[in-house]
Scaffold this active site. Structure first.
Site, PDB file in Angstrom:
ATOM      1  N   SER A 150       0.824  -1.203   0.000  1.00  0.00           N
ATOM      2  CA  SER A 150       0.000   0.000   0.000  1.00  0.00           C
ATOM      3  C   SER A 150       0.872   1.273   0.000  1.00  0.00           C
ATOM      4  O   SER A 150       1.574   1.530  -0.966  1.00  0.00           O
ATOM      5  CB  SER A 150      -0.971  -0.046   1.180  1.00  0.00           C
ATOM      6  OG  SER A 150      -1.977   0.923   1.036  1.00  0.00           O
ATOM      7  N   HIS A 349      -8.146  -5.252   0.715  1.00  0.00           N
ATOM      8  CA  HIS A 349      -6.924  -4.483   0.976  1.00  0.00           C
ATOM      9  C   HIS A 349      -6.179  -4.989   2.217  1.00  0.00           C
ATOM     10  O   HIS A 349      -4.952  -5.090   2.217  1.00  0.00           O
ATOM     11  CB  HIS A 349      -7.277  -3.000   1.132  1.00  0.00           C
ATOM     12  CG  HIS A 349      -6.087  -2.100   1.027  1.00  0.00           C
ATOM     13  ND1 HIS A 349      -5.443  -1.859  -0.168  1.00  0.00           N
ATOM     14  CD2 HIS A 349      -5.401  -1.392   1.963  1.00  0.00           C
ATOM     15  CE1 HIS A 349      -4.414  -1.043   0.044  1.00  0.00           C
ATOM     16  NE2 HIS A 349      -4.367  -0.736   1.323  1.00  0.00           N
TER      17      HIS A 349
END
Length: 378
Positions: A150, A349
Site C-alpha cells: 500500500s 486491501h
C-alpha cells in the site's frame, strides 16, 4: 483478556516465534530516527549456526498507512511474509516510516507540531533511501529487493521519482496493493477534506495527528470488536466499505484484539496528500497543499522491474487504478507482471497482511516470485 501479542514489540514477537531478531537504526537527513527490524535467518538455520545474514540475498519490506514493521510478522510463522522469506533463506529487513511508534526525532518530540509536518513524500524522499543505505552498509550487499504494501509502494515510486540514483540499489520491486492512483475514492476525499473540512477542524482543536489513545482503543476492541459473528461486530463492518468485504478471511482471535490495538499514528498530511491524489486524479507531490499546484511524480524514472499485485475485491487500491499504473510502467518497459495477489475472489486491501490463509494464498507463491526476480535480475 487481551492477547499478549497485542502489546509485544516486533523484536519480541520475532524472538517468541523462534527466530533471531535484530534492531537497527537509520537516521534521515532531516533528523528522524527510524528503527528497523531484521530477521537474519530462519527458524531451523539459527539453531545450527547462530543468526547470520552474511552472503544472503536481502529483502526489504515496507508497511502501509497506520502500519508498522509488525504488519509482516503479526500473523505468525506459517502466514506472515517476514518469516516465510527468512525460512526460504533470505536476510529479511522490515522498515518503519516516520510517525509510527518505532520512530523518533533527534530534536523534536511527538507533541511538537513540527514533528508531524510530513506526508509520504518524505517517506519516499528521505525515509526509504536512509533505510536502504543502512541495510546495504550492514550487509555489504550492493542491492536488495523491495516489497512495499500500500503506502510502502507509494513511497517506492516517490523515491524513484525524486532520487533516481536509488535504481542502482534495487534488484526489483514488488507492490502489494500499491496506492498510486486513487480515482475511485475521489467522492470520499472531496467530502471529508473539502466539504466537511474534517482534518482542519481536528487540527484547530489541537489534534496534532491521527492517533488514538491506547485506553480508547482498548475500550473499542472490548466493546465493539470482540463479537465473533458478522451481525454484531462493528469494527469490520465500518472498515469493509473502504477496503472490501471478506468475512471468510478474518481470523477473529488475532484480527480484532491484536490488529486494532496495534494501529499506528499518521500525520494529517498523509491523509491530505492521498486526498489530493484522489481529487486531482494525478500522482502528484504535495507542494503547496491540498489545492495547490499539481506536480506529477516522474514514473519514467523507475528503472527496475516492477510486479504489481492487486486484490480482486480491494475497494481502496482498486484493480482499475492498479491497471492504470501498470499501463504507465508498460510504456517505459518496466512492468514485469501484473496479476491478482491470489485466486480468492473476496481478497481485499487488509488481506495482504491479515488474511487467515495468508501463507497459502499470497506469501508462499510470492516467495517463489522473489526467487525468480533474484535469478533473473540479481
Amino acid at each position: 483478556m487481551m492477547r499478549k501479542e497485542a502489546y509485544e514489540t516486533v523484536p519480541q514477537l520475532i524472538t517468541a516465534a523462534g527466530y533471531p531478531a535484530e534492531r537497527h537504526r537509520a537516521t534521515t537527513p532531516d533528523g528522524y530516527v527510524l528503527q528497523m527490524h531484521r530477521i537474519p535467518a530462519g527458524r531451523r538455520t539459527s539453531r545450527r549456526s547462530g543468526p547470520s545474514g552474511k552472503g544472503k540475498k536481502v529483502v526489504l519490506l515496507v508497511h502501509g498507512l497506520i502500519g508498522s514493521s509488525a504488519d509482516f510478522v503479526i500473523m505468525g510463522p506459517d502466514r506472515s511474509l517476514g518469516y516465510i522469506l527468512a525460512d526460504a533463506g533470505y536476510d529479511v529487513w522490515i522498515g518503519n516510516l516516520r510517525g509510527n511508534y518505532y520512530t523518533s526525532h533527534q530534536n523534536l518530540t511527538r507533541s511538537d507540531p513540527k514533528f508531524w509536518e510530513y506526508s509520504f513524500h518524505e517517506h519516499g524522499k528521505y525515509d526509504v533511501p536512509a533505510q536502504i543505505d543502512k541495510v546495504l552498509s550492514v550487509t555489504g550487499n550492493s542491492k536488495l529487493l523491495y516489497v512495499g504494501y500500500s503506502m510502502g509502494s507509494t513511497s517506492f515510486f516517490i523515491m524513484m521519482s525524486e532520487r533516481p540514483e536509488y535504481n542502482e540499489k534495487v534488484v526489483a520491486f514488488i507492490g502489494l496493493a500499491p496506492a498510486v492512483y486513487l480515482n475511485q475514492i475521489k467522492p470520499l476525499a472531496e467530502n471529508t477534506l473539502k466539504d466537511l473540512n474534517i482534518v482542519n477542524t481536528l487540527r484547530s482543536q489541537g489534534m496534532l495527528s491521527l492517533a488514538f489513545r491506547p485506553e480508547l482503543i482498548d475500550f473499542v476492541v472490548s466493546t465493539m470488536c470482540r463479537v465473533k459473528q458478522p451481525e454484531g461486530e462493528m469494527c469490520m463492518r465500518l472498515a469493509f466499505p473502504f477496503v472490501g468485504e471478506d468475512y471468510e478471511q478474518i481470523d477473529w482471535d488475532i484480527m480484532m484484539p491484536v490488529i486494532v490495538v496495534r494501529i499506528q499514528p499518521a500525520s494529517w498530511r498523509q491523509l491530505e496528500h492521498f486526498g489530493k491524489i484522489a481529487i486531482t486524479g494525478v500522482f502528484t507531490s504535495w507542494e503547496d497543499g491540498l489545492f495547490g499546484a499539481v506536480k506529477p511524480y516522474n514514473l519514467s524514472n523507475v528503472k527496475v522491474p516492477v510486479t504489481l499485485l492487486y486484490g480482486e475485491n480491494d475497494q481502496l487500491t482498486e484493480k482499475s487504478q492498479i491497471m492504470r499504473l501498470a499501463k504507465e510502467l508498460r510504456k517505459t518497459g518496466m512492468l514485469e507482471e501484473i496479476r491478482p495477489g491470489c485466486n480468492w475472489p473476496k481478497f481485499n486491501h487488509l488481506d495482504f497482511v491479515y488474511a487467515k490463509d495468508l501463507g497459502n494464498l499470497l506469501n508462499r507463491p510470492l516467495v517463489k516470485h522473489v526467487d525468480k526476480m533474484f535469478n533473473k535480475y540479481g
